[in-house]
Design an enzyme around this catalytic site. Structure first.
Site, PDB file in Angstrom:
ATOM      1  N   ASP A   9       0.842  -1.200   0.000  1.00 58.17           N
ATOM      2  CA  ASP A   9       0.000   0.000   0.000  1.00 58.17           C
ATOM      3  C   ASP A   9       0.878   1.252   0.000  1.00 58.17           C
ATOM      4  O   ASP A   9       2.110   1.169   0.008  1.00 58.17           O
ATOM      5  CB  ASP A   9      -1.045  -0.022   1.128  1.00 58.17           C
ATOM      6  CG  ASP A   9      -0.449  -0.109   2.517  1.00 58.17           C
ATOM      7  OD1 ASP A   9      -1.083  -0.729   3.369  1.00 58.17           O
ATOM      8  OD2 ASP A   9       0.635   0.454   2.753  1.00 58.17           O
TER       9      ASP A   9
ATOM     10  N   LYS B 263      -3.953   3.049  -1.216  1.00 65.36           N
ATOM     11  CA  LYS B 263      -5.259   3.573  -0.827  1.00 65.36           C
ATOM     12  C   LYS B 263      -5.046   4.952  -0.239  1.00 65.36           C
ATOM     13  O   LYS B 263      -4.307   5.113   0.715  1.00 65.36           O
ATOM     14  CB  LYS B 263      -5.917   2.675   0.215  1.00 65.36           C
ATOM     15  CG  LYS B 263      -6.973   1.782  -0.359  1.00 65.36           C
ATOM     16  CD  LYS B 263      -7.611   0.978   0.740  1.00 65.36           C
ATOM     17  CE  LYS B 263      -7.129  -0.428   0.704  1.00 65.36           C
ATOM     18  NZ  LYS B 263      -6.504  -1.046   1.771  1.00 65.36           N
TER      19      LYS B 263
ATOM     20  N   MET C   3      -5.712   8.276  11.202  1.00 68.10           N
ATOM     21  CA  MET C   3      -6.554   8.737  10.087  1.00 68.10           C
ATOM     22  C   MET C   3      -7.492   9.871  10.501  1.00 68.10           C
ATOM     23  O   MET C   3      -8.617   9.948  10.010  1.00 68.10           O
ATOM     24  CB  MET C   3      -7.400   7.555   9.532  1.00 68.10           C
ATOM     25  CG  MET C   3      -6.558   6.439   8.947  1.00 68.10           C
ATOM     26  SD  MET C   3      -7.532   4.986   8.508  1.00 68.10           S
ATOM     27  CE  MET C   3      -7.748   4.209  10.103  1.00 68.10           C
TER      28      MET C   3
HETATM   29  N1  SAH Z   1      -1.529  -0.373   9.831  1.00 68.41           N
HETATM   30  C1  SAH Z   1      -1.053   0.960  10.093  1.00 68.41           C
HETATM   31  C2  SAH Z   1      -2.166   1.981  10.108  1.00 68.41           C
HETATM   32  C3  SAH Z   1      -2.853   2.162   8.786  1.00 68.41           C
HETATM   33  S1  SAH Z   1      -4.085   3.405   8.829  1.00 68.41           S
HETATM   34  C4  SAH Z   1      -0.279   0.980  11.408  1.00 68.41           C
HETATM   35  O1  SAH Z   1      -0.327   0.016  12.166  1.00 68.41           O
HETATM   36  O2  SAH Z   1       0.388   1.975  11.665  1.00 68.41           O
HETATM   37  C5  SAH Z   1      -3.228   4.783   8.203  1.00 68.41           C
HETATM   38  C6  SAH Z   1      -2.976   5.805   9.283  1.00 68.41           C
HETATM   39  O3  SAH Z   1      -1.877   5.399  10.092  1.00 68.41           O
HETATM   40  C7  SAH Z   1      -2.574   7.161   8.767  1.00 68.41           C
HETATM   41  O4  SAH Z   1      -3.703   7.906   8.384  1.00 68.41           O
HETATM   42  C8  SAH Z   1      -1.906   7.765   9.981  1.00 68.41           C
HETATM   43  O5  SAH Z   1      -2.847   8.208  10.913  1.00 68.41           O
HETATM   44  C9  SAH Z   1      -1.216   6.543  10.571  1.00 68.41           C
HETATM   45  N2  SAH Z   1       0.215   6.451  10.177  1.00 68.41           N
HETATM   46  C10 SAH Z   1       0.787   5.481   9.467  1.00 68.41           C
HETATM   47  N3  SAH Z   1       2.116   5.698   9.332  1.00 68.41           N
HETATM   48  C11 SAH Z   1       2.382   6.843   9.986  1.00 68.41           C
HETATM   49  C12 SAH Z   1       3.564   7.615  10.231  1.00 68.41           C
HETATM   50  N4  SAH Z   1       4.748   7.249   9.753  1.00 68.41           N
HETATM   51  N5  SAH Z   1       3.446   8.744  10.967  1.00 68.41           N
HETATM   52  C13 SAH Z   1       2.263   9.138  11.463  1.00 68.41           C
HETATM   53  N6  SAH Z   1       1.118   8.462  11.259  1.00 68.41           N
HETATM   54  C14 SAH Z   1       1.163   7.329  10.537  1.00 68.41           C
END
Ligand code: SAH
Length: 261
Positions: free
Chosen positions: A46, A68, A180
């Site tokens: 993704d 996405k 998110m």
């Molecule tokens: N599976 C992922 C989350 C996916 S949902 C996890 O466990 O982290 C996507 C959301 O994750 C983004 O909208 C943001 O809120 C957060 N996110 C993912 N990577 C990030 C990063 N490097 N810094 C800050 N927020 C992050």
């Protein structure tokens, strides 16, 4: 005895690996994830997966992006599921690489179900979820004996925000991490204040956690929307609510002394 495979031989199906790629820095991959990426034939990833991690794939590997984005769904979930299953049925191990952890807002559960329904073997490799990566990178402990003994992860997308019950998840002694939630910063602050949170509750926004361009912004809950808009915060970002956002080494020490007094 002829052991040469012929076209009549049944193809041994491959396996679907749901692999967490962590928040960005390749050093934060598990050894298992790194090994799988470095040996991959097919990677379905993704948009959150850091390019430095994709660059670890072997030269001949096929990289399929199913990125996405909030307003732009390039591949519906059913198609992703079907792609994973068809690659595995064709005899290839598929590395399904996801930002963070596959089972934290990663739809990993749906993909595992699809694999099981199709009779394809599936294995899950955990990753460092954004909240954990952000906490470490910003030196913001999600729990702290003097400040928070509960931590919750919630999804702050527009869809269903008003139906979600967050009552009791934030406030004294608790940390709330919102994934998110960027586009919804204003309604999120309103929702939490309507649930009884003080307008001056400390909040932090962590943009691009565990990446070179990370930013950490602080402010009161009532100013959350303004903090996001004024600083032009971009995705991916987390919103963190609670006293631990205001703690940095010295502040933690001071608090510990106060609580003993
Ligand atoms: N599976 C992922 C989350 C996916 S949902 C996890 O466990 O982290 C996507 C959301 O994750 C983004 O909208 C943001 O809120 C957060 N996110 C993912 N990577 C990030 C990063 N490097 N810094 C800050 N927020 C992050």
């Amino acid at each position: 005895m002829n052991t040469t495979p012929s076209s009549h031989d049944k193809i041994e199906p491959g396996k679907i690996w749901l692999v967490g790629a962590g928040p960005g820095d390749p050093d934060l991959l598990t050894l298992r994830a790194a090994r799988l990426v470095m040996g991959a034939r097919v990677i379905v990833h993704d948009g959150l997966v850091d390019p430095r991690i994709l660059a670890m794939a072997p030269a001949g590997a096929r990289l399929v992006s199913v990125a996405k984005r909030r307003s732009r769904h390039s591949m519906p979930q059913e198609e992703i599921n079907a792609l994973l299953v068809s690659e595995a049925r064709a005899g290839r191990d598929v590395i399904r690489l996801k930002g963070g952890d596959p089972f934290v807002f990663g739809r990993g559960g749906e993909e595992a179900e699809a694999a099981r329904a199709a009779g394809v073997a599936v294995e899950v490799v955990p990753g460092i979820s954004a909240a954990i990566g952000a906490a470490a990178a910003a030196q913001m402990p999600l729990t702290h004996r003097d400040a928070a003994s509960v931590v919750s992860f919630v999804a702050g997308q527009c869809k269903g925000l008003s139906e979600q019950n967050w009552a009791g998840l934030a406030g004294h002694g608790r940390t709330l991490v919102i994934y998110m939630g960027l586009a919804n910063a204003d309604p999120i602050a309103d929702k939490l204040m309507a649930d009884g949170l003080a307008p001056d509750t400390p909040v932090a926004v962590v943009e691009n956690a565990a990446r070179p361009e990370m930013r950490v912004l602080h402010g009161p809950l009532a100013g959350l929307g303004e903090l996001v808009h004024k600083n032009k915060v971009v995705s991916p970002a987390l919103i963190v609510i609670g006293a631990i956002t205001a703690l940095q080494d010295n502040a933690i020490a001071e608090m510990a002394v106060e609580s003993q007094a």
